[in-house]
Design a protein around this motif. Structure first.
Motif, PDB file in Angstrom:
ATOM      1  N   VAL A 144       0.826  -1.206   0.000  1.00  0.00           N
ATOM      2  CA  VAL A 144       0.000   0.000   0.000  1.00  0.00           C
ATOM      3  C   VAL A 144       0.863   1.260   0.000  1.00  0.00           C
ATOM      4  O   VAL A 144       0.464   2.289  -0.558  1.00  0.00           O
ATOM      5  N   ALA A 145       2.057   1.184   0.606  1.00  0.00           N
ATOM      6  CA  ALA A 145       2.933   2.348   0.653  1.00  0.00           C
ATOM      7  C   ALA A 145       3.733   2.521  -0.636  1.00  0.00           C
ATOM      8  O   ALA A 145       4.282   3.602  -0.889  1.00  0.00           O
ATOM      9  N   GLY A 146       3.802   1.466  -1.448  1.00  0.00           N
ATOM     10  CA  GLY A 146       4.561   1.560  -2.687  1.00  0.00           C
ATOM     11  C   GLY A 146       6.052   1.687  -2.481  1.00  0.00           C
ATOM     12  O   GLY A 146       6.756   2.289  -3.292  1.00  0.00           O
ATOM     13  N   ARG A 147       6.551   1.094  -1.387  1.00  0.00           N
ATOM     14  CA  ARG A 147       7.991   1.128  -1.131  1.00  0.00           C
ATOM     15  C   ARG A 147       8.405  -0.108  -0.344  1.00  0.00           C
ATOM     16  O   ARG A 147       7.624  -0.670   0.419  1.00  0.00           O
ATOM     17  N   GLU A 148       9.623  -0.543  -0.571  1.00  0.00           N
ATOM     18  CA  GLU A 148      10.162  -1.677   0.152  1.00  0.00           C
ATOM     19  C   GLU A 148      10.703  -1.214   1.506  1.00  0.00           C
ATOM     20  O   GLU A 148      11.043  -0.045   1.684  1.00  0.00           O
ATOM     21  N   PRO A 149      10.800  -2.131   2.481  1.00  0.00           N
ATOM     22  CA  PRO A 149      11.392  -1.757   3.764  1.00  0.00           C
ATOM     23  C   PRO A 149      12.840  -1.301   3.602  1.00  0.00           C
ATOM     24  O   PRO A 149      13.549  -1.756   2.697  1.00  0.00           O
ATOM     25  N   ASP A 150      13.255  -0.408   4.469  1.00  0.00           N
ATOM     26  CA  ASP A 150      14.663   0.009   4.477  1.00  0.00           C
ATOM     27  C   ASP A 150      15.551  -1.137   4.946  1.00  0.00           C
ATOM     28  O   ASP A 150      16.655  -1.318   4.437  1.00  0.00           O
ATOM     29  N   ARG A 151      15.081  -1.885   5.929  1.00  0.00           N
ATOM     30  CA  ARG A 151      15.794  -3.068   6.397  1.00  0.00           C
ATOM     31  C   ARG A 151      14.786  -4.109   6.849  1.00  0.00           C
ATOM     32  O   ARG A 151      13.760  -3.786   7.439  1.00  0.00           O
ATOM     33  N   VAL A 152      15.086  -5.378   6.554  1.00  0.00           N
ATOM     34  CA  VAL A 152      14.349  -6.494   7.137  1.00  0.00           C
ATOM     35  C   VAL A 152      15.365  -7.311   7.933  1.00  0.00           C
ATOM     36  O   VAL A 152      16.350  -7.806   7.374  1.00  0.00           O
ATOM     37  N   LEU A 153      15.139  -7.420   9.220  1.00  0.00           N
ATOM     38  CA  LEU A 153      16.084  -8.095  10.100  1.00  0.00           C
ATOM     39  C   LEU A 153      15.746  -9.580  10.182  1.00  0.00           C
ATOM     40  O   LEU A 153      15.113 -10.129   9.287  1.00  0.00           O
ATOM     41  N   GLY A 154      16.157 -10.240  11.236  1.00  0.00           N
ATOM     42  CA  GLY A 154      15.983 -11.686  11.291  1.00  0.00           C
ATOM     43  C   GLY A 154      16.859 -12.355  10.234  1.00  0.00           C
ATOM     44  O   GLY A 154      17.695 -11.731   9.580  1.00  0.00           O
ATOM     45  N   LYS A 155      16.704 -13.658  10.100  1.00  0.00           N
ATOM     46  CA  LYS A 155      17.441 -14.379   9.062  1.00  0.00           C
ATOM     47  C   LYS A 155      16.862 -14.051   7.692  1.00  0.00           C
ATOM     48  O   LYS A 155      15.638 -13.970   7.561  1.00  0.00           O
ATOM     49  N   PRO A 156      17.670 -13.800   6.650  1.00  0.00           N
ATOM     50  CA  PRO A 156      19.115 -14.017   6.571  1.00  0.00           C
ATOM     51  C   PRO A 156      19.936 -12.728   6.647  1.00  0.00           C
ATOM     52  O   PRO A 156      20.996 -12.632   6.019  1.00  0.00           O
ATOM     53  N   SER A 157      19.477 -11.731   7.361  1.00  0.00           N
ATOM     54  CA  SER A 157      20.135 -10.422   7.346  1.00  0.00           C
ATOM     55  C   SER A 157      21.581 -10.495   7.845  1.00  0.00           C
ATOM     56  O   SER A 157      21.953 -11.377   8.634  1.00  0.00           O
ATOM     57  N   GLU A 158      22.382  -9.545   7.372  1.00  0.00           N
ATOM     58  CA  GLU A 158      23.767  -9.450   7.818  1.00  0.00           C
ATOM     59  C   GLU A 158      23.842  -9.250   9.320  1.00  0.00           C
ATOM     60  O   GLU A 158      24.744  -9.774   9.992  1.00  0.00           O
ATOM     61  N   GLU A 159      22.906  -8.480   9.857  1.00  0.00           N
ATOM     62  CA  GLU A 159      22.910  -8.206  11.292  1.00  0.00           C
ATOM     63  C   GLU A 159      22.723  -9.480  12.100  1.00  0.00           C
ATOM     64  O   GLU A 159      23.404  -9.706  13.112  1.00  0.00           O
TER      65      GLU A 159
END
Length: 260
Positions: free
Chosen positions: A173-188
């Motif tokens: 609905v916002a027409g944009r992807e998240p800036d970050r998605v955490l959890g696996k498999p994120s670098e963080e």
């Protein structure tokens, strides 16, 4: 055959499924420990604290301390504390996520005009009003963070929608992807897991039931990866998969064949 100093294990789909222990899980954990590998359980479930997961597994005969559990909620809130320390979060998520944010000094708001970061996660009371408010906050320029990408999660009966379903609804609905998605498999998450274990990536084994989270996590930093077929992924899914595990096991019970 290899010698591993550490092993990162997924929880749901690898050790348990809903309220049931997966056959061979307890034996696989014992084999890894007997081989000298330190264990870290890594879960994309952002709805419960580490203590809950430890108690849940201990009840199934898999003795785990809370310090051996890393969740997507913890990684997400630590990321926010680092990157948005003064942020005011608008949270779409379960009560535990709200509580954890408060423990870290955040003050979640229900006012989209006051929010400067939207935190999206699994929310079993997610509704049109919450979607609208998250959309308004993003329209006003708030940052956009997801706890984890899991679109579905396994239960004892069937798959049900997970955090990824909520994140994708808000993103749509916002027409944009998240800036970050955490959890696996994120670098963080990968970096935090290795830091917790205190081992080098090449001496670490990752075992899980998802290609796009568990296997991708290990692949990201050069760990050895093993896919178990006791959760959501089938052998047929491997045919056209972009992410390829180093090993495929029917369940954790077979992990001994990977060890020296």
């Amino acid at each position: 055959m290899a010698s591993f100093r550490g092993a990162i294990l997924d929880v749901d789909g690898t050790l348990v499924r809903g309220n049931d222990r997966i056959p061979g899980a307890r034996e696989g954990v014992r084999v890894l420990r007997d081989a000298g590998a330190d264990l870290l359980l890594c879960s994309n479930n952002p709805t419960r604290p580490a203590e809950y997961h430890a108690d849940r597994l201990t009840a199934h005969g898999i003795d785990v301390a809370p310090g051996q559990v890393l969740t997507a909620a913890t990684v997400t809130v630590e990321y926010l504390a680092s990157e948005h320390p003064d942020g005011v979060p608008f949270v779409v998520g379960e009560p535990y996520l709200h509580d954890l944010l408060r423990e870290y000094g955040f003050d979640p708001t229900d006012d989209p005009d006051a929010a400067d970061v939207v935190v999206a996660s699994i929310d079993r009371e997610f509704d049109y009003d919450r979607l609208t408010r998250a959309f308004w906050a993003l329209e006003d320029g708030a940052a956009f963070v997801g706890t984890d990408p899991d679109r579905t999660i396994p239960t004892s009966e069937r798959l049900v929608p997970g955090s990824g379903a909520v994140v994708n609804a808000i993103a749509g609905v916002a027409g944009r992807e998240p800036d970050r998605v955490l959890g696996k498999p994120s670098e963080e998450t990968a970096a935090t897991a290795l830091e917790r274990l205190g081992v080098a990536a090449e001496r670490c084994l990752v075992v899980g039931d998802r290609l796009d989270t568990d296997v991708a996590l290990g692949e990201r930093l050069g760990m050895t990866t093993a896919l178990v077929l006791s959760g959501v992924t089938t052998r047929a899914d491997l045919d056209d998969a972009a992410v390829r595990p180093d090993h495929v096991l029917d369940s954790l019970a077979e992990v001994g064949r990977l060890l020296d």
